[in-house]
Write a protein that holds these residues in place. Sequence first.
Motif, mmCIF file in Angstrom:
data_model
loop_
_atom_site.group_PDB
_atom_site.id
_atom_site.type_symbol
_atom_site.label_atom_id
_atom_site.label_comp_id
_atom_site.label_asym_id
_atom_site.label_seq_id
_atom_site.Cartn_x
_atom_site.Cartn_y
_atom_site.Cartn_z
ATOM 1 N N ASP A 1 4.439 43.739 52.710
ATOM 2 C CA ASP A 1 5.245 43.471 51.506
ATOM 3 C C ASP A 1 6.172 42.270 51.660
ATOM 4 O OD1 ASP A 1 4.135 45.682 50.307
ATOM 5 O OD2 ASP A 1 5.740 47.036 50.962
ATOM 6 N N MET A 2 6.271 41.720 52.887
ATOM 7 C CA MET A 2 7.186 40.593 53.091
ATOM 8 C C MET A 2 6.558 39.329 52.478
ATOM 9 S SD MET A 2 9.163 42.562 54.718
ATOM 10 C CE MET A 2 10.494 41.391 54.672
ATOM 11 N N ARG A 3 7.367 38.594 51.721
ATOM 12 C CA ARG A 3 6.845 37.398 51.033
ATOM 13 C C ARG A 3 7.718 36.178 51.284
ATOM 14 N NH1 ARG A 3 3.954 37.597 46.103
ATOM 15 N NH2 ARG A 3 4.212 35.348 46.296
ATOM 16 N N ILE A 4 7.098 35.009 51.324
ATOM 17 C CA ILE A 4 7.876 33.772 51.280
ATOM 18 C C ILE A 4 7.749 33.252 49.856
ATOM 19 C CG2 ILE A 4 8.066 31.387 52.110
ATOM 20 C CD1 ILE A 4 8.864 33.464 54.224
ATOM 21 N N ILE A 5 8.913 33.080 49.210
ATOM 22 C CA ILE A 5 8.903 32.614 47.811
ATOM 23 C C ILE A 5 9.565 31.236 47.741
ATOM 24 C CG2 ILE A 5 8.949 34.920 46.778
ATOM 25 C CD1 ILE A 5 12.132 33.950 46.481
ATOM 26 N N GLN A 6 9.353 30.523 46.662
ATOM 27 C CA GLN A 6 10.066 29.263 46.446
ATOM 28 C C GLN A 6 11.249 29.562 45.534
ATOM 29 O OE1 GLN A 6 9.696 26.476 48.103
ATOM 30 N NE2 GLN A 6 8.022 27.485 49.215
ATOM 31 N N SER A 7 12.457 29.253 46.029
ATOM 32 C CA SER A 7 13.642 29.580 45.240
ATOM 33 C C SER A 7 14.066 28.387 44.392
ATOM 34 C CB SER A 7 14.772 29.965 46.198
ATOM 35 O OG SER A 7 16.009 29.677 45.629
ATOM 36 N N PRO A 8 14.643 28.635 43.220
ATOM 37 C CA PRO A 8 15.157 27.544 42.381
ATOM 38 C C PRO A 8 16.255 26.735 43.079
ATOM 39 C CG PRO A 8 15.036 29.581 41.124
ATOM 40 C CD PRO A 8 14.754 29.937 42.552
ATOM 41 N N VAL A 9 16.816 27.278 44.182
ATOM 42 C CA VAL A 9 17.822 26.538 44.953
ATOM 43 C C VAL A 9 17.164 25.318 45.634
ATOM 44 C CG1 VAL A 9 19.369 26.772 46.986
ATOM 45 C CG2 VAL A 9 19.269 28.578 45.284
ATOM 46 N N GLY A 10 15.835 25.351 45.733
ATOM 47 C CA GLY A 10 15.131 24.233 46.354
ATOM 48 C C GLY A 10 14.760 24.517 47.791
ATOM 49 N N MET A 11 14.827 25.764 48.199
ATOM 50 C CA MET A 11 14.456 26.138 49.564
ATOM 51 C C MET A 11 13.482 27.318 49.486
ATOM 52 S SD MET A 11 18.365 26.378 50.902
ATOM 53 C CE MET A 11 18.298 26.146 52.660
#
Length: 364
Positions: free
Chosen positions: A256-266
């Motif tokens: 269930d662990m995911r790497i997402i793209q955040s609107p913060v830019g990271m």
Amino acid sequence: MKSFRIGNIEINLPIIQGGMGVGVSLSGLASAVANEGGVGVISCAGLGLIHRQAAGDFWENCIWGLKEELRRAREKSKGVIGVNIMVALSNYSDMVRTSISEKVDLIFAGAGLPLDLPSYLKPGSVTKLVPIVSSSRAAQILCNKWLANYNYLPDAIVVEGPKAGGHLGFKTQQIDDEHFSLENLIPEVIEVANQYKEIKDIPVIAAGGITTGGDIYRFLQMGAAGVQMASIFVPTDECDASIVFKNTYINAKEGDMRIIQSPVGMPGRALDGEFIRSVEKGLEKPKNCPFHCIKTCDYTKSPYCIVQALYQAARGNMKKGYAFAGFNAHLAEKISSVKEVIALLKADFSLACQKHLAVVGGMK
Ligand SMILES: Cc1cc2nc3c(=O)[nH]c(=O)nc-3n(C[C@H](O)[C@H](O)[C@H](O)COP(=O)(O)O)c2cc1C
């Protein structure tokens, strides 16, 4: 576990509870960790959503909320209390000024390089400044700039590796690359800190994916003065998030662990869920932006509003948000008290220490 000092502040238990926004680490969790001898940290992200004073706008409420959380934490604990301030916050300056005027013990500043942080100190300020970095290069730049511009060096440095929860100071392709592991980063940052040892002792603190007493022992053996841990404190009675949020940790599986793209830019590490899948379908686009709370966020280009998503999740509305979580967050099995979590860490630490000594003794 040995105590250590940040400036004149003695920290009896070398565990810093990582700041968790929005509303996951407030006065409840921070005071509980401080009462065990560690450092309790209040997150400054989105405090104006949590503390809605009728008289104030969002920005005023953030300042009021920070003062209120500090007041509550101090009411419950005489221990060491810090705040976590993301450099990317539009009200970073407000949060730093308020923390210093409220005489908070420590400011932890990450999600961007806090290049101007010492400029906020006034004669007589007691607050210690601790940047969060993800590379020895960032640590070096920061030390050079602070020394040149303010004749000041960090009071400690947190090194956050790629297994942390929340925003990650790495490119997506670096996250699983061993070259960027915390184990590799710690000696490099200690080397930077050691360049200044004639002027100032700069303790280095390891963060990201640290889960057991054995992990703590390993990083202290590598020369870290302490560790910063966050995910381990989410499934606790004292964590300020809703029980629904805490249960997402208990129910999580490794997959269930995911790497997402955040609107913060990271990139960010989070637990998968309905909201993330809805974002991927383009269904969560913000229609407006009432606060512009993140400097780097342009709502017309953002797939969703991150502050709202984190705030909603912490309140238990998982349809409208998601939980940030560290690499090992899925290992959580039950909700317990902060005291129990720390007792387990101490026992496991002693075991790791005994095992190590037995191995070293056997080699002689
Ligand atoms: C739910 C959650 C929220 C977080 N929010 C913030 C934040 O607002 N600011 C920040 O600098 N770090 C944030 N972090 C990172 C933690 O402070 C910490 O350094 C990191 O998660 C440590 O790794 P661990 O969770 O594996 O122990 C967050 C982490 C989690 C799990």
